[in-house]
Write a protein that holds these residues in place. Structure first.
Motif, PDB file in Angstrom:
ATOM      1  N   LEU A   1       0.833  -1.206   0.000  1.00  0.00           N
ATOM      2  CA  LEU A   1       0.000   0.000   0.000  1.00  0.00           C
ATOM      3  C   LEU A   1       0.864   1.251   0.000  1.00  0.00           C
ATOM      4  O   LEU A   1       1.737   1.414   0.856  1.00  0.00           O
ATOM      5  N   ARG A   2       0.603   2.126  -0.952  1.00  0.00           N
ATOM      6  CA  ARG A   2       1.300   3.412  -1.035  1.00  0.00           C
ATOM      7  C   ARG A   2       0.290   4.515  -1.329  1.00  0.00           C
ATOM      8  O   ARG A   2      -0.770   4.252  -1.871  1.00  0.00           O
ATOM      9  N   ASP A   3       0.635   5.729  -0.944  1.00  0.00           N
ATOM     10  CA  ASP A   3      -0.270   6.864  -1.116  1.00  0.00           C
ATOM     11  C   ASP A   3      -1.625   6.574  -0.464  1.00  0.00           C
ATOM     12  O   ASP A   3      -2.676   6.936  -0.978  1.00  0.00           O
ATOM     13  N   ALA A   4      -1.575   5.905   0.689  1.00  0.00           N
ATOM     14  CA  ALA A   4      -2.799   5.433   1.334  1.00  0.00           C
ATOM     15  C   ALA A   4      -3.374   6.479   2.285  1.00  0.00           C
ATOM     16  O   ALA A   4      -2.640   7.251   2.906  1.00  0.00           O
ATOM     17  N   ILE A   5      -4.693   6.472   2.390  1.00  0.00           N
ATOM     18  CA  ILE A   5      -5.415   7.233   3.402  1.00  0.00           C
ATOM     19  C   ILE A   5      -5.718   6.272   4.546  1.00  0.00           C
ATOM     20  O   ILE A   5      -6.249   5.174   4.317  1.00  0.00           O
ATOM     21  N   HIS A   6      -5.404   6.661   5.765  1.00  0.00           N
ATOM     22  CA  HIS A   6      -5.722   5.828   6.927  1.00  0.00           C
ATOM     23  C   HIS A   6      -6.782   6.529   7.765  1.00  0.00           C
ATOM     24  O   HIS A   6      -6.610   7.693   8.139  1.00  0.00           O
ATOM     25  N   ILE A   7      -7.885   5.807   8.027  1.00  0.00           N
ATOM     26  CA  ILE A   7      -9.001   6.352   8.790  1.00  0.00           C
ATOM     27  C   ILE A   7      -9.242   5.445   9.989  1.00  0.00           C
ATOM     28  O   ILE A   7      -9.502   4.247   9.837  1.00  0.00           O
ATOM     29  N   GLY A   8      -9.131   6.014  11.194  1.00  0.00           N
ATOM     30  CA  GLY A   8      -9.303   5.217  12.399  1.00  0.00           C
ATOM     31  C   GLY A   8     -10.365   5.787  13.308  1.00  0.00           C
ATOM     32  O   GLY A   8     -10.461   7.004  13.484  1.00  0.00           O
ATOM     33  N   HIS A   9     -11.160   4.897  13.887  1.00  0.00           N
ATOM     34  CA  HIS A   9     -12.218   5.303  14.818  1.00  0.00           C
ATOM     35  C   HIS A   9     -11.877   4.820  16.220  1.00  0.00           C
ATOM     36  O   HIS A   9     -11.517   3.653  16.417  1.00  0.00           O
ATOM     37  N   SER A  10     -11.972   5.711  17.202  1.00  0.00           N
ATOM     38  CA  SER A  10     -11.818   5.356  18.613  1.00  0.00           C
ATOM     39  C   SER A  10     -10.442   4.743  18.869  1.00  0.00           C
ATOM     40  O   SER A  10      -9.415   5.361  18.596  1.00  0.00           O
ATOM     41  N   THR A  11     -10.385   3.501  19.362  1.00  0.00           N
ATOM     42  CA  THR A  11      -9.098   2.832  19.524  1.00  0.00           C
ATOM     43  C   THR A  11      -8.374   2.743  18.189  1.00  0.00           C
ATOM     44  O   THR A  11      -7.146   2.880  18.119  1.00  0.00           O
ATOM     45  N   GLY A  12      -9.131   2.541  17.120  1.00  0.00           N
ATOM     46  CA  GLY A  12      -8.531   2.493  15.784  1.00  0.00           C
ATOM     47  C   GLY A  12      -7.884   3.796  15.372  1.00  0.00           C
ATOM     48  O   GLY A  12      -6.959   3.801  14.553  1.00  0.00           O
ATOM     49  N   GLY A  13      -8.363   4.914  15.938  1.00  0.00           N
ATOM     50  CA  GLY A  13      -7.706   6.189  15.682  1.00  0.00           C
ATOM     51  C   GLY A  13      -6.319   6.227  16.291  1.00  0.00           C
ATOM     52  O   GLY A  13      -5.375   6.773  15.709  1.00  0.00           O
ATOM     53  N   GLY A  14      -6.183   5.637  17.479  1.00  0.00           N
ATOM     54  CA  GLY A  14      -4.870   5.520  18.095  1.00  0.00           C
ATOM     55  C   GLY A  14      -3.970   4.567  17.324  1.00  0.00           C
ATOM     56  O   GLY A  14      -2.789   4.852  17.095  1.00  0.00           O
ATOM     57  N   GLU A  15      -4.541   3.437  16.915  1.00  0.00           N
ATOM     58  CA  GLU A  15      -3.789   2.475  16.113  1.00  0.00           C
ATOM     59  C   GLU A  15      -3.294   3.109  14.823  1.00  0.00           C
ATOM     60  O   GLU A  15      -2.126   2.944  14.443  1.00  0.00           O
ATOM     61  N   ALA A  16      -4.167   3.842  14.138  1.00  0.00           N
ATOM     62  CA  ALA A  16      -3.802   4.478  12.877  1.00  0.00           C
ATOM     63  C   ALA A  16      -2.707   5.520  13.089  1.00  0.00           C
ATOM     64  O   ALA A  16      -1.745   5.595  12.313  1.00  0.00           O
ATOM     65  N   ALA A  17      -2.835   6.326  14.140  1.00  0.00           N
ATOM     66  CA  ALA A  17      -1.822   7.339  14.429  1.00  0.00           C
ATOM     67  C   ALA A  17      -0.478   6.686  14.725  1.00  0.00           C
ATOM     68  O   ALA A  17       0.578   7.142  14.251  1.00  0.00           O
ATOM     69  N   ALA A  18      -0.500   5.609  15.501  1.00  0.00           N
ATOM     70  CA  ALA A  18       0.745   4.910  15.834  1.00  0.00           C
ATOM     71  C   ALA A  18       1.368   4.293  14.586  1.00  0.00           C
ATOM     72  O   ALA A  18       2.594   4.340  14.402  1.00  0.00           O
TER      73      ALA A  18
END
Length: 279
Positions: free
Chosen positions: A91-108
């Protein structure tokens, strides 16, 4: 007939992570909240698929259809699992969208593993910077709140999940709420698919992880979306603080919206997500 095994990747520590990978075009990766699964993104997966994007969503370790392993339910492993998936799918040039705990996972993931692979990040009702009350985070929630979650989960997980879904998660405990039995049942179904140990340990992961340094490292455009009636992750101690730590962040507040606004208000949230992605 294609093998179902193609819907799993195996991590370095032997965990099988289930994922969906639909469509073609620029990839959007969706990170679900606790204690749910990739199914929680149905409304977004179908919407962005129809807009010509490649949509990818996985079940976090111990959740959904992924391996119900005993240990290593923490943000470092969650983010590493996403890195393994991104590498497998190139995956390249990807958009990552995280909700709740997934927002933390995505940020990490973006901060620790995403260099050269990530175009933008969205955190929706997300837990960063840190939920727990600490000396450096005096506005956080006391440990007793999360101990209460653990006690209810260990005592009667099924009833606990029913109570969360029918009450604060979607704001169905508000006087003017339009209650959806289907949403409640689907939340409960997703929760009960996962492992009790993963969910128990996941409470510590989402409440005690300090994402401050991760947020400071992120330099891609980042949209923080939050309902101001979020009863699960209060906005003042999450989104407003996260924005101050991001180099390239924007905050969009939704008046009266609940924690589960991606489901209850998909008709509003999805076009806003698309506008940010295409902007």
């Amino acid at each position: 007939m294609t093998s179902m095994m193609q819907n799993f990747i195996k991590t370095e520590d032997g965990i099988e992570i289930f994922y969906k990978d639909w469509g073609s075009g620029q990839p959007i990766v969706f990170h679900h909240g606790w204690p749910l699964s990739s199914d929680d993104w149905d409304a977004q997966l179908l919407y962005f698929l129809s807009k010509g994007y490649r949509v990818i969503a996985h079940d976090r370790r111990g959740h959904g259809r992924s391996t119900q392993v005993s240990d290593d339910h923490d943000i470092a492993h969650y983010a590493a699992d996403v890195a393994a998936l991104a590498a497998k799918l190139d995956l390249r040039d990807a958009i990552h969208i995280g909700h709740s705990t997934g927002g933390g996972e995505a940020a990490a993931y973006v901060a620790r593993h995403g260099a050269g692979r990530v175009a933008k990040l969205v955190m929706v009702g997300a837990v960063p910077p840190i939920m727990l009350r600490t000396p450096s985070n005096p506005g956080g929630l006391p440990i007793e709140v999360f101990d209460g979650f653990r006690a209810q989960l260990a005592t009667n997980r099924s009833q606990f999940y029913l109570d969360v879904a029918s009450g604060p998660f979607y704001g169905f405990n508000r006087a003017d709420a339009k209650v959806s039995t289907g949403m409640i049942q689907n939340w409960w179904r997703q929760g009960m698919m996962g492992g009790a140990k993963a969910h128990y340990d996941g409470i510590k992961a989402f409440s005690e992880t300090d994402f401050t340094e991760d947020l400071k490292k992120i330099d891609v455009p980042t949209l923080v979306m939050h309902g101001d009636d979020d009863q699960i992750v209060p906005i003042d101690n999450s989104a407003r603080l996260a924005l101050k730590l991001l180099k390239n962040g924007a905050l969009k507040i939704y008046e009266g919206y609940p924690h589960g606004m991606l489901t209850t208000h998909a008709d509003v949230i999805n076009p806003d997500l698309l506008a940010f992605i295409e902007g």
